[in-house]
Design an enzyme around this catalytic site. Structure first.
Site, short mmCIF file in Angstrom:
data_model
loop_
_atom_site.label_atom_id
_atom_site.label_comp_id
_atom_site.label_asym_id
_atom_site.label_seq_id
_atom_site.Cartn_x
_atom_site.Cartn_y
_atom_site.Cartn_z
N SER A 237 -11.89 6.21 3.06
CA SER A 237 -12.49 7.45 3.53
C SER A 237 -13.87 7.58 3.13
O SER A 237 -14.44 8.12 4.04
CB SER A 237 -11.68 8.82 2.69
OG SER A 237 -10.33 8.78 2.94
N GLU B 259 -4.43 1.77 -8.21
CA GLU B 259 -4.48 2.75 -7.20
C GLU B 259 -3.51 3.83 -7.28
O GLU B 259 -2.52 3.68 -6.66
CB GLU B 259 -4.66 2.33 -5.67
CG GLU B 259 -5.28 3.33 -4.79
CD GLU B 259 -5.26 2.78 -3.48
OE1 GLU B 259 -6.51 2.76 -2.79
OE2 GLU B 259 -4.42 2.23 -3.09
N HIS C 123 0.85 -1.24 0.02
CA HIS C 123 0.02 -0.02 0.00
C HIS C 123 0.86 1.21 0.02
O HIS C 123 2.11 1.05 0.64
CB HIS C 123 -1.00 -0.02 1.21
CG HIS C 123 -2.03 1.11 1.30
ND1 HIS C 123 -1.51 2.28 1.70
CD2 HIS C 123 -3.04 1.01 0.99
CE1 HIS C 123 -2.74 2.93 1.54
NE2 HIS C 123 -3.68 2.21 1.00
#
Length: 235
Positions: free
Chosen positions: A205, A146, A98
């Site tokens: 989020s 991502e 990540h």
């Protein structure tokens, strides 16, 4: 590639990071468990390490992944995350690379292999199409496409990026599932990404910062199912 547990499109990943833990995390996990059953959508949850066992023992329909794992064996390694420990806690898999926990290409390769060896699925984040292609050669179960610059912005990837990443990864290994992450804020974003051709998406989020995280979770999972069913009807 670990071939034990199978997750098929459409699916969704919820990344709590350090926003939730303990009983509050369990409340959300139970809502996710019910949404997974209700809409027949696979859900991956990546909680704090200390919550893995709690969530696994209190849910039936979701997959619980660790947020990170180190490519170590039993023995020395103070502060490291041992693959066998994740498995022993009941974890189904692990997230790797990540943007907040990047790994060297060497460690990433070793970690994916260790996950395979102990029977954990692997979901690996990639910032660019070139990085995604390189990671695809290591055969993780899932690659998260991502772009780092979109994380937390509320701006999802565009259709061209979605199609290019899926095509590039599938050409190398068609068995790898591709999740389109970053910028997912609400059910409309989820719907648009799935309709654009994504096999899966996810958020941190969008749910963690919502006024009512459980209601937003429901909205997003329903959007996954709606968009996916519309695509299947057209095809």
């Amino acid at each position: 590639m670990y071939k034990g547990i199978v997750i098929k499109p459409p699916f969704f990943e919820i990344g709590p990071k350090a926003f939730m833990y303990g009983e509050r995390m369990l409340k959300l996990a139970k809502a996710a468990d019910e949404a997974a059953r209700k809409y027949d959508v696979g859900i991956i949850l990546t909680p704090q390490y200390t919550d893995i066992k709690l969530l696994v023992e209190n849910t039936k329909n979701i997959l619980v992944f660790a947020q990170h794992m180190d490519p170590i064996s039993t023995g020395r390694g103070l502060g490291s995350v041992l693959p066998e420990a994740i498995k022993a806690a009941g974890g189904h898999g692990v997230m790797l690379n990540h943007a907040e926990r990047p790994m060297s290409i060497s460690d990433l390769y070793k970690a994916i292999k260790r996950a395979d060896d102990v029977g954990l699925m692997s979901i690996v984040c990639a910032d660019t199409i070139e990085e995604a292609k390189a990671i695809a050669h290591f055969s993780p179960n899932i690659i998260v496409a991502e772009p780092t610059e979109l994380i937390g912005t509320g701006k999802p990837s565009d259709k061209e990026y979605i199609r290019e990443t899926i095509s590039a990864i599938k050409q190398i290994n068609p068995e790898i599932q591709v999740l389109q992450g970053a910028g997912i804020s609400n059910g409309r974003d989820v719907y648009n990404v799935i309709k654009a051709g994504a096999e899966a998406t996810g958020t941190t989020s969008g749910i963690m910062k919502a006024n009512n995280p459980e209601e937003m979770l429901e909205e997003m999972i329903k959007a996954v199912r709606t968009a996916w069913d519309e695509i299947q009807t057209i095809n």
